[in-house]
Design a protein around this motif. Sequence first.
Motif, PDB file in Angstrom:
ATOM      1  N   GLU A 147       0.833  -1.194   0.000  1.00  0.00           N
ATOM      2  CA  GLU A 147       0.000   0.000   0.000  1.00  0.00           C
ATOM      3  C   GLU A 147       0.873   1.250   0.000  1.00  0.00           C
ATOM      4  OE1 GLU A 147      -2.898  -0.056   3.091  1.00  0.00           O
ATOM      5  OE2 GLU A 147      -3.703  -2.016   2.505  1.00  0.00           O
ATOM      6  N   ARG A 148       0.303   2.366  -0.464  1.00  0.00           N
ATOM      7  CA  ARG A 148       1.095   3.584  -0.624  1.00  0.00           C
ATOM      8  C   ARG A 148       1.665   4.099   0.680  1.00  0.00           C
ATOM      9  NH1 ARG A 148      -2.187   7.274  -5.103  1.00  0.00           N
ATOM     10  NH2 ARG A 148      -2.018   5.772  -6.845  1.00  0.00           N
ATOM     11  N   THR A 149       0.994   3.808   1.785  1.00  0.00           N
ATOM     12  CA  THR A 149       1.469   4.321   3.075  1.00  0.00           C
ATOM     13  C   THR A 149       2.599   3.466   3.646  1.00  0.00           C
ATOM     14  OG1 THR A 149      -0.268   3.027   4.177  1.00  0.00           O
ATOM     15  CG2 THR A 149      -0.745   5.339   3.656  1.00  0.00           C
ATOM     16  N   ALA A 150       2.827   2.281   3.057  1.00  0.00           N
ATOM     17  CA  ALA A 150       3.888   1.400   3.546  1.00  0.00           C
ATOM     18  C   ALA A 150       5.194   1.723   2.830  1.00  0.00           C
ATOM     19  CB  ALA A 150       3.501  -0.055   3.299  1.00  0.00           C
ATOM     20  N   PRO A 151       6.337   1.273   3.382  1.00  0.00           N
ATOM     21  CA  PRO A 151       7.619   1.529   2.723  1.00  0.00           C
ATOM     22  C   PRO A 151       7.629   0.960   1.301  1.00  0.00           C
ATOM     23  CG  PRO A 151       7.948   0.684   4.947  1.00  0.00           C
ATOM     24  CD  PRO A 151       6.485   0.542   4.647  1.00  0.00           C
ATOM     25  N   GLN A 152       8.115   1.738   0.353  1.00  0.00           N
ATOM     26  CA  GLN A 152       8.140   1.307  -1.044  1.00  0.00           C
ATOM     27  C   GLN A 152       9.481   0.695  -1.445  1.00  0.00           C
ATOM     28  OE1 GLN A 152       5.195   1.627  -3.006  1.00  0.00           O
ATOM     29  NE2 GLN A 152       4.471   2.006  -0.922  1.00  0.00           N
ATOM     30  N   THR A 153      10.487   0.858  -0.622  1.00  0.00           N
ATOM     31  CA  THR A 153      11.798   0.300  -0.926  1.00  0.00           C
ATOM     32  C   THR A 153      12.357  -0.348   0.332  1.00  0.00           C
ATOM     33  OG1 THR A 153      12.893   2.378  -0.372  1.00  0.00           O
ATOM     34  CG2 THR A 153      12.269   2.050  -2.675  1.00  0.00           C
ATOM     35  N   GLY A 154      13.474  -1.057   0.156  1.00  0.00           N
ATOM     36  CA  GLY A 154      14.144  -1.649   1.301  1.00  0.00           C
ATOM     37  C   GLY A 154      13.614  -3.028   1.639  1.00  0.00           C
ATOM     38  N   PRO A 155      14.056  -3.596   2.769  1.00  0.00           N
ATOM     39  CA  PRO A 155      13.681  -4.953   3.151  1.00  0.00           C
ATOM     40  C   PRO A 155      12.172  -5.147   3.155  1.00  0.00           C
ATOM     41  CG  PRO A 155      15.398  -4.114   4.587  1.00  0.00           C
ATOM     42  CD  PRO A 155      14.948  -2.964   3.746  1.00  0.00           C
TER      43      PRO A 155
END
Length: 284
Positions: free
Chosen positions: A22-30
Amino acid sequence: MVRRLDVTGADGVRLAAWDFTERTAPQTGPGVLLLHGLMGRASHWAPAAGRLAARHRTIALDQRGHGASEKPVSGPFTREAYVADALAAVERLGLGPVTLVGHSMGALTAWQLAAEHPDLVHALVICDMRASALGAASQREWQDWFRRWPTPFPSLDAVRQWFGEDDPWVERPNPARGAFFAEVMTERPDGGWGPVFDPAQMLTSRETWVHDAHWDSLAQVRCPTLVVRGLDGELGRAEAQEMVRVLPHGAYAEIPDAGHLLHYEHADAWWEAVAPFLNGVLTS
């Protein structure tokens, strides 16, 4: 909204990955990589992905020969190829150190990746997959089973009926099983319905756990690992508990009334069983 991501796997095989984040969650990384079982596809993880996607980067992979990914005529469909594909997804999507959640064949792929690349895997969930070899008789039973499929099916309702009730392998009506198989059917030019995968490729894919045990690779997994089984699934309690004992950092959970498709047919109970573990490793 689920987004498709194209990934190049081993031997140049084109793989489809699906981003549930979802857009509110981190978009990159682990993040979390979900790996389906034999004959499955990424969409089978949708209920689980929905629980994770609000807070964590969540990707599901259609493995080679499955779903929207490429189905190379000449393969290979070896353990090495499946693991290399999963590794490519982790590296090229920047998911590491990743939490791997695998069902059946996908669980075997996940723990082999964790054993071979401990620096890339933070934690692991194994859903209803045995470490012991199944034996040659199992492969013959599957060959006979594929031959009994009344393909082409005239409709998706016919698919649901056969796999949910009429299939000789069904002991009692199981609508969730029918729905599971309806998701892996595609309409043919003649109007009939058949599997999106090649049954012969599925048989080749499963040869590696029909004839080989995988205890050694399991023992090499160093990250926190949860082994979860359905009470009526294919992984017996004694073997599951032995797997936990072999794992350096193993834990155990089981789901009453669930069969092999535990994450799909009992999504709420599956989440209750795995959430404490996932919440712990994803926040550590």
